[in-house]
Design a protein around this motif. Structure first.
Motif, PDB file in Angstrom:
ATOM      1  N   SER A  28       0.831  -1.199   0.000  1.00  0.00           N
ATOM      2  CA  SER A  28       0.000   0.000   0.000  1.00  0.00           C
ATOM      3  C   SER A  28       0.864   1.247   0.000  1.00  0.00           C
ATOM      4  CB  SER A  28      -0.929   0.004   1.214  1.00  0.00           C
ATOM      5  OG  SER A  28      -1.706   1.184   1.243  1.00  0.00           O
TER       6      SER A  28
ATOM      7  N   SER B 118      -5.787  -0.874   8.749  1.00  0.00           N
ATOM      8  CA  SER B 118      -5.860  -2.156   8.059  1.00  0.00           C
ATOM      9  C   SER B 118      -4.516  -2.864   8.115  1.00  0.00           C
ATOM     10  CB  SER B 118      -6.271  -1.948   6.593  1.00  0.00           C
ATOM     11  OG  SER B 118      -6.222  -3.164   5.875  1.00  0.00           O
TER      12      SER B 118
ATOM     13  N   LEU C 247     -10.298  -5.442   4.801  1.00  0.00           N
ATOM     14  CA  LEU C 247     -10.702  -4.908   3.492  1.00  0.00           C
ATOM     15  C   LEU C 247     -11.499  -3.621   3.653  1.00  0.00           C
ATOM     16  CD1 LEU C 247     -11.715  -8.180   1.625  1.00  0.00           C
ATOM     17  CD2 LEU C 247      -9.753  -6.718   1.132  1.00  0.00           C
TER      18      LEU C 247
ATOM     19  N   ALA D 116     -10.360   0.150   2.277  1.00  0.00           N
ATOM     20  CA  ALA D 116     -11.151   1.038   1.413  1.00  0.00           C
ATOM     21  C   ALA D 116     -11.296   2.424   2.037  1.00  0.00           C
ATOM     22  CB  ALA D 116     -12.522   0.412   1.157  1.00  0.00           C
TER      23      ALA D 116
ATOM     24  N   LEU E 274      -9.971   6.231   0.873  1.00  0.00           N
ATOM     25  CA  LEU E 274     -10.880   7.378   0.817  1.00  0.00           C
ATOM     26  C   LEU E 274     -10.304   8.566   1.590  1.00  0.00           C
ATOM     27  CD1 LEU E 274     -13.645   8.506  -0.032  1.00  0.00           C
ATOM     28  CD2 LEU E 274     -14.574   7.576   2.117  1.00  0.00           C
TER      29      LEU E 274
END
Length: 581
Positions: free
Chosen positions: A40, A62, A321, A325, A329
């Motif tokens: 990421s 996460s 997950l 997300a 955002l």
């Protein structure tokens, strides 16, 4: 057989419908794949603070991308030379902390030689708060400087708004405008930080399924970065309640910096800029701790999940997950935070600049000169005897009209001792030429220098001494490693800029003393430059004869080239005097 089949269908591993179709065995390899393979860049950027404190609180929500978080924290916690050496430097780390190589770091030397040309020179010093309160701009403490190869985002934005000062035009210096500047307040940061506490819902759900330890292990990195984000944002709010100081502690010289390998181009000088807080020890400690916490958390999660039923693992993965997300955002909703990047800079012409600020420009000039010596083809060690102390620049004028010739004693001996107080080499002269806007290049000034002598006012032994700075020429000569062939008489001339080879490296100085006469001094490159040295008187013909032999392995062929180098030294002296004006 029917009973066995019936028993198999009623087993816990067979029920579950959709979940039962998976053969996930919860071992370390498979659980590790879930977290390690999902890299990421978003988490990396967020944990480095490129989207403010809110991004930090969401970076580790996460577990997918934890490896990127650990890497980013390790990157931010280490110095620039180590990031470059280990190959962990990224675009996100450059935006957060830039890439500086401190001049006092011996470990940065190898990186400096291979990384390319620097973009800027940073001079760091603690401001004298008492003097600033009285309207002065002096600095106290030891100044440290770094050569910069990547700007952090805030500094990049600031310099983007500073126009270039072209070569051939007078130097313009930029400082912050004299007005009350308050850090902008973002209404997004604190609410976004608080919303990240939704991570506790995952902890609660896992606890209700009998996996409280897994929930706590998964939430530990979030809790650490959440607390850090709250403290960082609180500090920003406190700083935003008071106007920023008029002068910061960072001075910058940027542009197309002159190096032996290239001509200097347009330049920018900013004095008193704000330091990047992310380069401080507290931020580095924060990131180092974050890397340890995140690493321990993910390893513990691997071990715990290997003992959990598949339903718990899928609940855990579903939450990861979801946070992944939301993290993306947040990244796109949060604007880059640069609290001082858009502060107005105003131009300060050199003629109107206070003496204290001119001293800071001189500091930058000498830092650039030292940087040039570190990557010079001659080698940094050969410049150990040169003067790089900005305070010694006054030796060039010293209250008298600078002479073009060394003042010979009344007696005219062929050899006599002289005392050298300082030598300003080609790197200092080329830096002064460039900063003042002249067009001579480092390669043209390659063999130029200014030698400062201490001489007596008269022949009387008790006569007081004064300093004279005489523009001169010098070359670094040495014996070639090639075997000497006595039958060959072809002179050997080595072009400027060639790396040093051979042995017995010696600086040869030629100082003009009268028309057609030179003082010739030989100083071993590894010897002591400052002190008493014996000089020999030489005529134009004698100097030409020495050079024509081609035995010094230098580029000079006759005395006319020595005179050309001296002429450039005189031009550079005018640039140095301009910095003292």
């Amino acid at each position: 057989m029917a009973s066995a089949a019936h028993g198999t269908s009623d087993s816990p591993d067979s029920n579950g419908g959709f979940l039962g179709s998976f053969s996930f065995s919860n071992n370390l390899v498979e659980v590790g794949a879930l977290t390690a393979l999902v890299g990421s860049s978003v988490a990396e950027s967020l944990v480095l603070g490129n989207r403010g404190a809110a991004g930090i609180s969401w970076a580790a929500t996460s577990s997918f991308g934890t490896i990127s978080v650990v890497k980013a924290c390790f990157c931010g916690a280490n110095s620039g030379w180590l990031r470059e050496t280990l190959g962990i430097r990224t675009a996100s780390s450059d935006l957060a902390v830039g890439l500086e190589l401190p001049h006092e770091s011996n470990r940065a030397a190898k990186v400096r030689r291979n990384i390319g040309e620097p973009l800027a020179i940073f001079c760091h010093a603690q401001p004298d708060n008492a003097a600033s309160a009285k309207g002065h701009n002096s600095r106290k403490g030891k100044m440290a400087w770094s050569d910069v190869y990547a700007f952090d985002h805030s500094t990049s934005l600031m310099l983007r708004g500073v126009p270039d000062t072209a070569i051939g035009t007078p130097l313009q210096v930029f400082t912050y405008g004299n007005y009350n500047f308050l850090r902008p307040y973002s209404r997004f940061q604190f609410p976004a930080i608080i919303l990240s506490s939704a991570k506790l819902v995952e902890v609660y759900i896992l606890w209700t399924h009998g996996s409280s330890i897994l929930g706590m292990a998964s939430a530990t990195p979030w809790a650490f970065f959440f607390l850090g984000a709250v403290l960082i944002q609180a500090q920003e709010l406190l700083l935003g309640r008071h106007p920023e100081p008029e002068m910061g502690s960072l001075d910058i010289i940027a542009g197309h910096l002159p190096m032996v390998s290239r001509r200097g181009g347009p330049r920018k000088v900013v004095l008193g800029a704000a330091e990047n807080p992310k380069t401080s020890f507290s931020w580095r400690l924060f990131w180092a701790s974050g890397a340890l916490v995140s690493t321990a958390s993910i390893i513990l999660s691997y071990i715990i999940m290997s003992q959990q039923p598949r339903s718990v693992v899928f609940i855990w993965a579903g939450f990861q997950l979801l946070w992944l997300a939301v993290r993306i955002l947040v990244y796109h909703l949060a604007d880059p935070v640069n609290p001082t990047a858009l502060r107005i800079l105003v131009v300060r012409p050199w003629t109107t600049l206070p003496a204290q600020l001119k001293e800071r420009v001189v500091d930058l000039t000498f830092a650039l000169a030292k940087c040039q010596s570190m990557i010079h083809p001659r080698g940094q060690a050969q410049y150990a005897g040169d003067t790089f102390a900005s305070g010694d620049l006054t030796l060039i004028s010293d209250g008298i009209k600078p002479p073009n010739l060394y003042p010979l004693p009344d007696l005219n001996p062929t050899s006599f001792p002289v005392e050298i107080k300082a030598v300003f080499g080609d790197t200092v002269l080329s830096s002064a030429i460039w900063i003042t806007g002249s067009e001579a290049t480092p390669m043209e000034l390659y063999d130029s220098c200014i030698v400062v002598f201490s001489i007596r006012q008269s022949n009387h032994v008790a006569s007081p001494r004064r300093s004279v700075a005489v523009p001169a020429a010098r070359v670094l000569a040495g014996s070639s490693r090639m075997a000497f062939d006595g039958e060959k008489t072809v002179p050997n001339y080595v072009p400027k800029g060639a790396p040093n080879v051979g042995y017995g490296l010696t600086w040869w100085y030629w100082i003009p003393c009268r028309t057609g006469l030179w003082l010739q001094i030989q100083i071993p490159a590894q010897g002591k430059t400052v002190g008493i040295h014996q000089v020999d008187m030489r005529t134009d013909a004698q100097v030409s004869g020495l050079l024509a032999a081609g035995s010094l392995n230098i580029s000079f062929k006759d005395v006319d080239e020595v005179k050309a180098a001296v002429a450039l030294s005189r031009k550079a002296r005018e640039a140095c005097l301009e910095l003292l004006s």
